[in-house]
Design a protein around this motif. Sequence first.
Motif, mmCIF file in Angstrom:
data_model
loop_
_atom_site.group_PDB
_atom_site.id
_atom_site.type_symbol
_atom_site.label_atom_id
_atom_site.label_comp_id
_atom_site.label_asym_id
_atom_site.label_seq_id
_atom_site.Cartn_x
_atom_site.Cartn_y
_atom_site.Cartn_z
ATOM 1 N N VAL A 127 3.158 -4.548 3.195
ATOM 2 C CA VAL A 127 4.016 -3.379 3.374
ATOM 3 C C VAL A 127 3.161 -2.124 3.198
ATOM 4 O O VAL A 127 2.259 -2.107 2.354
ATOM 5 C CB VAL A 127 5.165 -3.361 2.321
ATOM 6 C CG1 VAL A 127 6.080 -2.159 2.516
ATOM 7 C CG2 VAL A 127 5.960 -4.659 2.357
ATOM 8 N N VAL A 128 3.476 -1.085 3.974
ATOM 9 C CA VAL A 128 2.875 0.221 3.719
ATOM 10 C C VAL A 128 3.999 1.234 3.534
ATOM 11 O O VAL A 128 4.965 1.263 4.296
ATOM 12 C CB VAL A 128 1.923 0.662 4.845
ATOM 13 C CG1 VAL A 128 2.633 0.776 6.196
ATOM 14 C CG2 VAL A 128 1.262 1.993 4.490
ATOM 15 N N VAL A 129 3.888 2.021 2.487
ATOM 16 C CA VAL A 129 4.840 3.084 2.191
ATOM 17 C C VAL A 129 4.123 4.410 2.414
ATOM 18 O O VAL A 129 3.081 4.663 1.807
ATOM 19 C CB VAL A 129 5.340 3.003 0.736
ATOM 20 C CG1 VAL A 129 6.384 4.085 0.469
ATOM 21 C CG2 VAL A 129 5.905 1.623 0.436
ATOM 22 N N ASN A 130 4.672 5.245 3.281
ATOM 23 C CA ASN A 130 4.039 6.528 3.591
ATOM 24 C C ASN A 130 4.801 7.652 2.903
ATOM 25 O O ASN A 130 5.910 8.006 3.307
ATOM 26 C CB ASN A 130 4.016 6.758 5.099
ATOM 27 C CG ASN A 130 3.356 8.078 5.471
ATOM 28 O OD1 ASN A 130 2.686 8.693 4.651
ATOM 29 N ND2 ASN A 130 3.546 8.518 6.703
ATOM 30 N N LEU A 131 4.200 8.217 1.853
ATOM 31 C CA LEU A 131 4.816 9.309 1.102
ATOM 32 C C LEU A 131 4.021 10.599 1.230
ATOM 33 O O LEU A 131 4.209 11.522 0.440
ATOM 34 C CB LEU A 131 4.950 8.904 -0.370
ATOM 35 C CG LEU A 131 5.830 7.675 -0.617
ATOM 36 C CD1 LEU A 131 5.771 7.253 -2.073
ATOM 37 C CD2 LEU A 131 7.275 7.934 -0.189
ATOM 38 N N THR A 132 3.140 10.664 2.221
ATOM 39 C CA THR A 132 2.398 11.903 2.439
ATOM 40 C C THR A 132 3.357 12.999 2.894
ATOM 41 O O THR A 132 4.372 12.731 3.535
ATOM 42 C CB THR A 132 1.302 11.712 3.495
ATOM 43 O OG1 THR A 132 1.896 11.230 4.713
ATOM 44 C CG2 THR A 132 0.253 10.737 3.022
ATOM 45 N N ASN A 133 3.023 14.225 2.567
ATOM 46 C CA ASN A 133 3.904 15.340 2.908
ATOM 47 C C ASN A 133 3.091 16.521 3.415
ATOM 48 O O ASN A 133 1.966 16.759 2.962
ATOM 49 C CB ASN A 133 4.715 15.770 1.687
ATOM 50 C CG ASN A 133 5.903 16.636 2.064
ATOM 51 O OD1 ASN A 133 6.332 16.666 3.221
ATOM 52 N ND2 ASN A 133 6.453 17.352 1.101
ATOM 53 N N SER A 134 3.672 17.237 4.349
ATOM 54 C CA SER A 134 3.023 18.433 4.876
ATOM 55 C C SER A 134 2.804 19.436 3.750
ATOM 56 O O SER A 134 3.698 19.653 2.920
ATOM 57 C CB SER A 134 3.890 19.063 5.963
ATOM 58 O OG SER A 134 3.387 20.326 6.338
ATOM 59 N N PRO A 135 1.634 20.083 3.706
ATOM 60 C CA PRO A 135 1.396 21.085 2.667
ATOM 61 C C PRO A 135 2.187 22.366 2.870
ATOM 62 O O PRO A 135 2.256 23.199 1.968
ATOM 63 C CB PRO A 135 -0.109 21.347 2.778
ATOM 64 C CG PRO A 135 -0.457 20.999 4.187
ATOM 65 C CD PRO A 135 0.453 19.856 4.567
ATOM 66 N N THR A 136 2.795 22.539 4.041
ATOM 67 C CA THR A 136 3.584 23.742 4.317
ATOM 68 C C THR A 136 4.906 23.348 4.964
ATOM 69 O O THR A 136 5.059 22.242 5.494
ATOM 70 C CB THR A 136 2.844 24.705 5.263
ATOM 71 O OG1 THR A 136 2.725 24.085 6.562
ATOM 72 C CG2 THR A 136 1.457 25.041 4.737
ATOM 73 N N ALA A 179 0.846 -1.187 0.000
ATOM 74 C CA ALA A 179 0.000 0.000 0.000
ATOM 75 C C ALA A 179 0.884 1.241 0.000
ATOM 76 O O ALA A 179 1.796 1.352 0.825
ATOM 77 C CB ALA A 179 -0.908 -0.007 1.225
ATOM 78 N N VAL A 180 0.630 2.157 -0.927
ATOM 79 C CA VAL A 180 1.444 3.368 -1.053
ATOM 80 C C VAL A 180 0.557 4.570 -0.733
ATOM 81 O O VAL A 180 -0.257 4.994 -1.559
ATOM 82 C CB VAL A 180 2.053 3.496 -2.458
ATOM 83 C CG1 VAL A 180 2.956 4.722 -2.527
ATOM 84 C CG2 VAL A 180 2.838 2.228 -2.820
ATOM 85 N N VAL A 181 0.718 5.091 0.475
ATOM 86 C CA VAL A 181 -0.063 6.259 0.877
ATOM 87 C C VAL A 181 0.616 7.500 0.297
ATOM 88 O O VAL A 181 1.820 7.694 0.460
ATOM 89 C CB VAL A 181 -0.172 6.372 2.410
ATOM 90 C CG1 VAL A 181 -1.169 7.466 2.784
ATOM 91 C CG2 VAL A 181 -0.578 5.050 3.030
ATOM 92 N N GLY A 182 -0.164 8.335 -0.386
ATOM 93 C CA GLY A 182 0.438 9.383 -1.202
ATOM 94 C C GLY A 182 0.848 8.822 -2.544
ATOM 95 O O GLY A 182 1.775 9.311 -3.200
ATOM 96 N N GLY A 183 0.125 7.793 -2.979
ATOM 97 C CA GLY A 183 0.499 7.056 -4.183
ATOM 98 C C GLY A 183 0.152 7.719 -5.489
ATOM 99 O O GLY A 183 0.380 7.126 -6.552
ATOM 100 N N THR A 184 -0.379 8.945 -5.436
ATOM 101 C CA THR A 184 -0.681 9.673 -6.667
ATOM 102 C C THR A 184 0.240 10.872 -6.871
ATOM 103 O O THR A 184 0.096 11.604 -7.844
ATOM 104 C CB THR A 184 -2.146 10.147 -6.669
ATOM 105 O OG1 THR A 184 -2.362 10.996 -5.536
ATOM 106 C CG2 THR A 184 -3.104 8.968 -6.596
#
Length: 245
Positions: free
Chosen positions: A53-62, A4-9
């Motif tokens: 597996v989970v991949v976390n690619l989320t990022n703060s907008p600021t 699972a890729v969070v922030g996958g787009t």
Amino acid sequence: MKIAVVGGTGLIGSQVVALLTTRGHEAVPLSPSSGVDLLTGQGPAEALTGADVVVNLTNSPTFDDASPAFFRTTMENLLAAAGTAGVGHAVILSIVGVDLVPDLVYYRAKVLQEELLAAGPVPYSIVRATQFFEFVEPTMSWTSDETTVRLPATRIQPMASADVAAAVADVSEGAPLNGVRNVAGPEVFGLDELGRITLAARGDARTVVTDDTAGLFAAVRGDAIVAPADAVIAKTTYREWLASR
């Protein structure tokens, strides 16, 4: 494996999903548009069911004082969901030298994210990458006008986002590191030098003025964000990347 890729787009996530899919994995992109929002806690528990597996690619907008709260909340929500779902490996993307730049609140926030992951219930890996080639021109725009671009001489070792994605994919399909893998580009530049190379390649007649107080990277000292000796070095050079754009 189901990964699972969070922030996958996003910039990195979409490339990670594509790579993992071509390698035969079930790569699942997750984002608010698919009903998974780590900031609100909506959806990750259900979405991670059955994931290896989970991949976390989320990022703060600021990059400001709101970023620590963003990374704390999203990391805590992810770890809770991953622990409940029995996920065996959690991966995040961080920054080379992130713990050596305490004057930047965003970097301190990323260190917090790393610490939460390492202290959490899921075996983990941290991929620390240098700055992306794709961010050079946006960085220049922060301190530019019609005639000049002001940049510090901060030493950086940037890399292509495609190489970052490949590094994340490699780590994601391997055993948990329970530690850090550093990855970087093949060349070290002063940021002001990189600006001059970029303007020349674009046929932009503006002048780069070296100003060690200009922009976000003015807070970086010495070789803090240059690759350490243990880094995996990617092959794509900046000039090759520019020529391909």
